[in-house]
Structure formats: structure tokens, C-alpha cells
Scaffold this active site. Sequence first.
Site, mmCIF file in Angstrom:
data_model
loop_
_atom_site.group_PDB
_atom_site.id
_atom_site.type_symbol
_atom_site.label_atom_id
_atom_site.label_comp_id
_atom_site.label_asym_id
_atom_site.label_seq_id
_atom_site.Cartn_x
_atom_site.Cartn_y
_atom_site.Cartn_z
ATOM 1 N N TRP A 28 0.842 -1.289 0.078
ATOM 2 C CA TRP A 28 -0.233 -0.034 0.001
ATOM 3 C C TRP A 28 0.621 0.981 -0.163
ATOM 4 O O TRP A 28 1.526 0.893 0.791
ATOM 5 C CB TRP A 28 -0.653 0.115 1.179
ATOM 6 C CG TRP A 28 -1.996 0.903 1.537
ATOM 7 C CD1 TRP A 28 -0.563 3.025 2.367
ATOM 8 C CD2 TRP A 28 -2.752 1.860 1.231
ATOM 9 N NE1 TRP A 28 -1.582 4.048 2.292
ATOM 10 C CE2 TRP A 28 -2.999 3.164 1.279
ATOM 11 C CE3 TRP A 28 -3.410 1.353 0.196
ATOM 12 C CZ2 TRP A 28 -3.913 3.905 1.575
ATOM 13 C CZ3 TRP A 28 -5.401 1.836 -0.183
ATOM 14 C CH2 TRP A 28 -5.320 3.389 0.465
ATOM 15 N N ASP A 31 0.157 8.887 0.628
ATOM 16 C CA ASP A 31 0.812 10.167 0.657
ATOM 17 C C ASP A 31 2.205 10.689 -0.217
ATOM 18 O O ASP A 31 2.942 9.920 0.459
ATOM 19 C CB ASP A 31 0.943 11.615 1.661
ATOM 20 C CG ASP A 31 -0.103 11.072 2.519
ATOM 21 O OD1 ASP A 31 -1.082 10.858 2.514
ATOM 22 O OD2 ASP A 31 -0.089 12.185 3.637
ATOM 23 N N GLN A 47 4.366 7.474 2.122
ATOM 24 C CA GLN A 47 3.741 7.055 2.908
ATOM 25 C C GLN A 47 3.260 5.279 2.486
ATOM 26 O O GLN A 47 2.640 4.910 1.707
ATOM 27 C CB GLN A 47 2.247 6.947 3.555
ATOM 28 C CG GLN A 47 2.097 8.687 4.202
ATOM 29 C CD GLN A 47 1.910 8.286 5.509
ATOM 30 O OE1 GLN A 47 1.559 8.346 6.704
ATOM 31 N NE2 GLN A 47 3.942 8.569 6.045
ATOM 32 N N TRP A 55 -3.451 -0.037 4.014
ATOM 33 C CA TRP A 55 -3.026 1.099 4.911
ATOM 34 C C TRP A 55 -2.504 0.474 6.325
ATOM 35 O O TRP A 55 -3.693 -0.832 6.787
ATOM 36 C CB TRP A 55 -4.350 2.169 5.047
ATOM 37 C CG TRP A 55 -3.500 2.843 6.085
ATOM 38 C CD1 TRP A 55 -2.791 4.434 5.260
ATOM 39 C CD2 TRP A 55 -3.832 3.417 7.610
ATOM 40 N NE1 TRP A 55 -2.194 5.310 6.206
ATOM 41 C CE2 TRP A 55 -2.389 4.790 7.667
ATOM 42 C CE3 TRP A 55 -3.610 2.419 8.212
ATOM 43 C CZ2 TRP A 55 -2.310 5.032 8.478
ATOM 44 C CZ3 TRP A 55 -3.213 3.625 9.474
ATOM 45 C CH2 TRP A 55 -2.882 4.193 9.764
ATOM 46 N N SER A 91 3.027 11.732 7.234
ATOM 47 C CA SER A 91 3.659 12.291 6.671
ATOM 48 C C SER A 91 4.906 13.433 6.991
ATOM 49 O O SER A 91 4.637 13.819 7.722
ATOM 50 C CB SER A 91 2.537 12.913 5.274
ATOM 51 O OG SER A 91 2.033 11.656 4.470
ATOM 52 N N ARG A 155 -0.330 17.033 12.563
ATOM 53 C CA ARG A 155 0.586 16.061 11.836
ATOM 54 C C ARG A 155 0.856 16.628 10.213
ATOM 55 O O ARG A 155 0.428 17.808 10.301
ATOM 56 C CB ARG A 155 -0.048 14.643 11.209
ATOM 57 C CG ARG A 155 -1.760 14.963 11.236
ATOM 58 C CD ARG A 155 -2.342 13.907 10.538
ATOM 59 N NE ARG A 155 -3.103 13.738 9.965
ATOM 60 C CZ ARG A 155 -4.796 13.380 11.022
ATOM 61 N NH1 ARG A 155 -4.185 13.260 12.422
ATOM 62 N NH2 ARG A 155 -5.565 13.979 10.961
ATOM 63 N N ASP A 156 1.616 16.386 9.890
ATOM 64 C CA ASP A 156 2.252 16.374 8.205
ATOM 65 C C ASP A 156 3.271 17.795 8.322
ATOM 66 O O ASP A 156 3.017 18.876 7.944
ATOM 67 C CB ASP A 156 1.335 16.390 7.426
ATOM 68 C CG ASP A 156 0.123 15.116 7.550
ATOM 69 O OD1 ASP A 156 0.876 14.086 8.016
ATOM 70 O OD2 ASP A 156 -1.288 15.941 6.866
ATOM 71 N N TRP A 295 -9.184 8.306 -0.153
ATOM 72 C CA TRP A 295 -9.578 7.868 0.635
ATOM 73 C C TRP A 295 -10.887 7.113 0.639
ATOM 74 O O TRP A 295 -11.595 7.635 -0.572
ATOM 75 C CB TRP A 295 -9.352 8.350 1.807
ATOM 76 C CG TRP A 295 -8.653 8.999 2.437
ATOM 77 C CD1 TRP A 295 -7.161 10.210 2.310
ATOM 78 C CD2 TRP A 295 -7.007 8.198 3.046
ATOM 79 N NE1 TRP A 295 -6.049 10.139 2.732
ATOM 80 C CE2 TRP A 295 -6.144 8.361 2.824
ATOM 81 C CE3 TRP A 295 -6.862 6.201 2.984
ATOM 82 C CZ2 TRP A 295 -4.378 8.069 3.786
ATOM 83 C CZ3 TRP A 295 -6.118 5.806 3.818
ATOM 84 C CH2 TRP A 295 -4.704 6.538 3.735
HETATM 85 C C1 FRU Z 1 -3.042 12.338 4.017
HETATM 86 C C2 FRU Z 1 -3.688 11.516 5.651
HETATM 87 C C3 FRU Z 1 -1.717 12.415 6.315
HETATM 88 C C4 FRU Z 1 -0.998 11.694 7.584
HETATM 89 C C5 FRU Z 1 -0.875 9.909 6.550
HETATM 90 C C6 FRU Z 1 -1.164 9.095 7.313
HETATM 91 O O1 FRU Z 1 -3.055 10.801 3.166
HETATM 92 O O2 FRU Z 1 -3.838 10.734 6.663
HETATM 93 O O3 FRU Z 1 -2.576 13.233 6.693
HETATM 94 O O4 FRU Z 1 0.342 11.352 7.860
HETATM 95 O O5 FRU Z 1 -2.196 9.895 5.660
HETATM 96 O O6 FRU Z 1 -0.569 7.664 6.452
#
Ligand code: FRU
Length: 471
Positions: A28, A31, A47, A55, A91, A155-156, A295
Site C-alpha cells: 500500500w 501520500d 506513506q 493501509w 507524512s 501532523r504532516d 481515501w
Molecule cells: C493524508 C494522511 C496524513 C497522514 C497520512 C497517514 O492522506 O491522512 O494526514 O499523515 O495520511 O498515512
Amino acid sequence: MEVNQFKVIPVTNHRYRLKYHFSAPSGWMNDPNGLVYFKGFYHVFYQYYPYDSSWGPMHWGHARSEDLLHWENLPVALVPGDIEDEDGCFSGSAIVKDNKLFLIYTGHHYYDKNDQDNFWQNQNIAISEDGIHFKKYEKNPVISNPPSDNTQHFRDPKVWEHDGIYYLIVGSQNSEKLGRILLYKSKDLLNWQYNGVVTVAKNIKNDGFMWECPDLFRLNGRDILLFSPQGIERQKNRFLNLYQTGYFIGKFNYLNSQLKHGSFEELDKGHDFYATQTFIAPDGRRILFGWMDMWEASMPEKRDGWAGALTLPRELILHDSKIYMLPVSETKSLRRKKVLDQSLSVSDTKLDLSNTKHLEINLQANFEEWLGSYFEVYLKTTDDKEMSLTFNTKTCLLTLFRSGPDPYRYGKTLQNKKIKIRIFIDTSSVEFFINDGEVVFSERFYYEGKMNINLCANEQITVNSQIYDLK
Ligand code: FRU
């Protein structure tokens, strides 16, 4: 920690494998992460869950390229399971400092592994000298907690340098459940100071409850905040995907950390576009990759041991307060053979092509003094999958149709006198770039058998067509 090669899921069927788009070797992916140019190579991290085509605990997969199109897979850069990232390396981004490559990423943690809605997130660093082997920083996390008026969503991180100082923004949700972007500042990438809220959603319905994957950069003298909000309500022709990706144009003030900006615009109007990231190429171009999926999409390639892909790399251009996305010029090197170069007189005309799996199609039509009202590109496969792009010259509306659930997506161009359509077809994807990237639709398209391509119009029209078979 390392990936257990014996447990990695294999690809069992290649029917949907893309030829010139990036996807993980198997398993899988979602991002794109850590996009950067370092020591002669473009690097893409992503990811990644290597043990299943769904996932799972997030790793950072890694590949590099000299031309943004041909990728060499490298060892997995980040494996979760250390104290700072027990349940996932989410991410993040990359930056070069002192000839070293720094990754900054979100550590994900469940309080209870059976309850995935309750978690906490922090920000961490990993460092590499050679761009291949990464060592997590021994004093991780570098940001342990969000500010006190935040929920668990934090996050991110996207990092950049400005006048000798490092900045990072991170996606978050405040305690009123509104999406927002936070700013941090550092002198050394290791010690970070919270600097306030860049901008925040006014209400959930219009702006979203959580803002993922933020990116802040300058384009043609304006500041752009690109991000992926969750929770925006569907409107008639807009915000039709489960989650969106789009941007504000504005002015960022480094003194008070705030962005003054206009309204939110979607960047791509297709079904499959999310969680983008940009970086600067050595020649100054601002280049973007997105996850070419959504998603909760069905993703039939899961049955074959893999899932997920990136869009073509796209150069961003700001023009008349709108971001245009163009496939990078390197894509010209994919052209193997010109298979058609003709002015076609079109009403319902099947293109005479022996292979339609991997193509670049360029079409131009002029509607001045034309009596018709629509022009359409229509794809139909022998197993009855359909896709079309229709241009209505009266309303300037572009309608994308893909057979299956929730089939329509819409875009609007400012021009109705002429149109330029550039289409990239790969094994299981189609990307439409209209009027030099003014409107873009990114689509996964799964079929078996053969595909026919027709050009249709309700009055005879001349369409200038150049088509290339792609390598
Ligand atoms: C975006 C997300 C991010 C997170 C990641 C997890 O698609 O939800 O916010 O860091 O994917 O895989």
C-alpha cells in the site's frame, strides 16, 4: 528496525501496474513525502505499508530519480516502532542542511491499539549523509505536543528555510474542531518554538474539521497555502470528493506568522487527487506530486498485491490568480513514437490507434464561427468502462464522466473560443490537462481488454491532433 523481506506482499497480477507513474514496488502507498533534490537525484518518499495492499502502520518508502519519471527503489527510509513513532511514521517533508538530508515526520501513537480513533501525534527528525540510510535523531521527538488549544490531530510537518531561519507548518484541529495550520520556528532544525496559528477554518461545513498536508510557498510573488482539508460539504459542482486538496492565495507575514488570504480553490477537479506536496527543482521550478487516489476508493489493484500511485510530476504556475498545473517538460522524453499528427474533421470519429494503453494525446480546436455547442473526448473499453470529457462552449463548463459510482466531476475554463486538451493515459490512469493546466482532472481508470477513443461534436469541427505512444 528493518522491513521483514519475507513478509512483504508480492504483486500477483500486473494488469493495472502503471508504466510511467510512480507506485510502490508492492503493498500500500498513499501520500508523497519528503520531496527534495539532493546530491544529483530527485527523491520521493511515500506513506507505505509493505505487508499488505491496505493501509497499515506507516513506513516511509523511498525512491530516487534523475528525470522525475524513471525511479530507482531504495531501502525503506523509516520503519515505525520506536518509542517516538510506535504506531506509524506519518507524512512529513525533507530539507538539506550542511550537506545532510533531514526528514521531519509525524510519529503516530495509539493509547490502545484496538481503538484507532484515540491517538497522539508528535514531530520527529531523521538524518542521512548519503540520501539512502537514515538515522532517527536520538533526542526525538523534536515537537512532543501540540499547543493546549489543539485536539489530537497534529501532523504532516512541511519545513522550509527563510533568511537563515527554519520554519515548519503542521496540519491540525483546534479544540472547537476546526481545521487550522500551526507555525514553528527553529535555528537548527532540532529545537523548535511554537509561533502561532497561520490561519484557521471559520466553520466546518465550508472549511473543514481537519487540514492535512499543508504546504506554504511563494509562486510568482504571491504566497500560496496548499493543503488537504477534510469535512468540507459537497456543493453542486465543487468539493465532490470525500476530501479535498486546494489552496489559498495571499500574503504571509513572517513577523506575526499569519496568512491573509482569499477563498479556497480546489487544485484538481478529478476523482483521484489528494495529499499533495511540492518542492523546488534546481532550476527553480515549483513541482508538485499528489496521491492519485482517494481515501475509501475501491482501488481494484488491491487484489493484485499493491495499491496507490502518484500523479505525474507537475509544474505549478500562477496565472491570473489561479494555479495552473502542467506536466513537467521531462514528460516529453516519454514519447516513443508519434502515431498521429493530423487535422481531423470530427463529428463522431474513432481515432485510428493500434495501442491505447500508454498515450499522450494533444488536441486543439477553435470554436470561433462554430455553430455547435459541445465537444467531447470519449473513452470506451471492451469491458464496458467509460470515461469522457465534455466541453460546453456556451457555458465553458468541462464535465468529466467516469462510469461507476458518483460519475461526474466539473471544472470551468475562462476561454470558450478555443480549447487545448492534453491527456496522459497510463495502464490504469488518465490525466486531463486543459488549456495549459488551467483545469486538471486526475483519474484512476481500471479496465481489461482494449480501449477505443472517439472525438465527438454536435457540429462538424476541425481538431488538430498529435498523439504519441509512450515508453
Ligand atoms: C493524508 C494522511 C496524513 C497522514 C497520512 C497517514 O492522506 O491522512 O494526514 O499523515 O495520511 O498515512
